[in-house]
Structures are given as structure tokens and as C-alpha cells.
Design a protein around this motif. Structure first.
Motif, short mmCIF file in Angstrom:
data_model
loop_
_atom_site.label_atom_id
_atom_site.label_comp_id
_atom_site.label_asym_id
_atom_site.label_seq_id
_atom_site.Cartn_x
_atom_site.Cartn_y
_atom_site.Cartn_z
N GLU A 4 3.29 -6.81 3.13
CA GLU A 4 2.10 -5.72 3.62
C GLU A 4 2.55 -4.22 3.64
OE1 GLU A 4 0.76 -7.65 7.22
OE2 GLU A 4 0.30 -9.57 6.14
N ILE A 7 2.55 -2.88 0.30
CA ILE A 7 1.09 -2.38 -0.03
C ILE A 7 0.51 -1.20 0.72
CG2 ILE A 7 -1.25 -3.38 -0.10
CD1 ILE A 7 -0.07 -6.04 -0.69
N ALA A 8 0.70 -1.16 1.96
CA ALA A 8 0.19 -0.02 2.64
C ALA A 8 0.77 1.50 2.21
CB ALA A 8 0.36 -0.30 4.24
N PRO A 11 -0.25 4.03 -2.81
CA PRO A 11 -1.55 4.67 -2.69
C PRO A 11 -2.65 3.86 -3.66
CG PRO A 11 -0.24 6.43 -3.45
CD PRO A 11 0.73 5.14 -2.79
N TYR A 12 -2.22 3.61 -4.81
CA TYR A 12 -2.66 3.02 -6.12
C TYR A 12 -3.08 1.54 -5.88
CZ TYR A 12 1.99 2.57 -7.47
OH TYR A 12 3.41 2.00 -7.47
N VAL A 13 -2.63 0.91 -4.99
CA VAL A 13 -2.63 -0.62 -4.98
C VAL A 13 -3.70 -0.81 -3.57
CG1 VAL A 13 -1.31 -2.74 -4.10
CG2 VAL A 13 -0.24 -1.03 -5.62
N LYS A 14 -4.52 -1.91 -3.86
CA LYS A 14 -5.52 -2.14 -3.02
C LYS A 14 -5.35 -3.66 -2.83
CE LYS A 14 -8.81 1.11 -4.08
NZ LYS A 14 -9.55 1.94 -3.28
N GLY A 15 -5.56 -4.20 -1.38
CA GLY A 15 -5.23 -5.64 -1.31
C GLY A 15 -6.43 -5.88 -0.23
N PHE A 16 -6.61 -7.26 -0.47
CA PHE A 16 -7.65 -7.98 0.12
C PHE A 16 -7.24 -9.25 0.79
CE2 PHE A 16 -11.21 -11.14 0.11
CZ PHE A 16 -12.17 -10.38 1.01
N SER A 136 -11.27 -10.61 9.41
CA SER A 136 -10.16 -9.45 9.44
C SER A 136 -8.94 -9.77 9.63
CB SER A 136 -10.67 -8.41 10.43
OG SER A 136 -10.41 -8.82 11.75
#
Length: 155
Positions: A4, A7-8, A11-16, A136
Motif C-alpha cells: 500500500e 502504491i501510494a 503517481p502513475y499507479v492507481k489501486g482499488f 472504504s
């Protein structure tokens, strides 16, 4: 947690992060034991006094029907470290393998925090439609006493 953090910082990676299962419908609480049994057989359930008065008999019947042992506790209304620690100790003493938080956002946030602390499954039973807490991946932590002030987010 390390993934986590990585990922944070990219800047070019998005997570869900999403739920494993989502169930809704009129009267579905009557079948809660069937669905909760997927996650554990010893459920530690908490809610505030009002919600507990609504759900306890329904859950107890469903748990009995589906072979789940349960411990019920009244939640003291604030998602604080004091309450997270208190409920965690009680869930641990009961040897819970699933925590069930029923109510609004604070009850659900504290369920996620307790489940995370004890490394057990979490089931959210939202009683209001306006909270996004069940979907969330964070808990909003407040100070004591109720109503507390915002302290931090716990992911």
C-alpha cells in the motif's frame, strides 16, 4: 502494508480496494447467519444501544439456525483507540474469528479497525444508506469522549 505504501508513492499507479462480497435486499438480515458463516463460526457483534435493540434477536435466530456462536456487545458510540482496544480485548477473549459491526459509519469503521488489529474477517451491517464506510478501506479515528474530535485515518 508495504505494498500500500509503494502504491501510494507511485503517481502513475492507481489501486482499488473493494469488498469480497456485497449482499442486500429486504429481510436479508434473517439470513445473515448463512452469509456470515462463510467468514467464521464465532462472531463478535457490536452496535450502539438502538441498533442492538433492532438486530440482536434477528441475528441470534439466524446464527442459531446456521451454527454460529455469537457474543454481543454495545458499542460506546465513538471510533476511538480506547474503544478499538476495548472491543478487541473482548473479541479476543471470546476467540472470535469474525467481527460484525452494525450501524452507521463509526460502528463500521471500528469493526474494520478491530478486524485489522486481530487479523480476522469483518462483516459490515450498515443501517443507513448514506455511509460509504462499508466500501472504504479506512477507519476514521476520533478522540474520546463522544462526540470526539477527528484524530487520524487508519488504513
Amino acid at each position: 502494508m508495504e505494498s500500500e505504501t509503494i502504491i501510494a508513492t507511485l503517481p502513475y499507479v492507481k489501486g482499488f480496494i473493494s469488498l469480497r462480497r456485497y449482499i442486500q435486499g429486504p429481510g436479508v438480515i434473517k439470513y445473515s447467519g448463512k452469509f456470515i458463516k462463510i467468514f467464521g463460526k464465532r462472531a463478535f457483534v457490536f452496535a450502539d444501544e438502538v441498533v442492538m435493540g433492532i438486530i440482536k434477536d434477528l441475528l441470534s435466530r439466524s446464527f442459531k439456525e446456521f451454527g454460529i456462536e455469537a457474543e454481543f456487545e454495545v458499542f460506546r458510540r465513538e471510533c476511538s483507540w480506547e474503544e478499538i482496544n476495548r472491543l478487541s480485548r473482548l473479541a479476543e477473549k471470546f476467540h472470535a474469528d469474525v467481527v460484525v459491526g452494525a450501524g452507521g459509519g463509526k460502528a463500521i469503521d471500528i469493526a474494520k479497525a478491530v478486524g485489522n488489529k486481530l487479523d480476522i474477517s469483518v462483516v459490515c451491517l450498515p443501517t443507513i444508506a448514506s455511509t460509504d464506510a462499508p466500501t472504504s478501506a479506512l477507519s476514521v479515528i476520533y478522540t474520546e469522549p463522544y462526540p470526539g474530535e477527528f484524530l487520524e485515518y487508519k488504513f
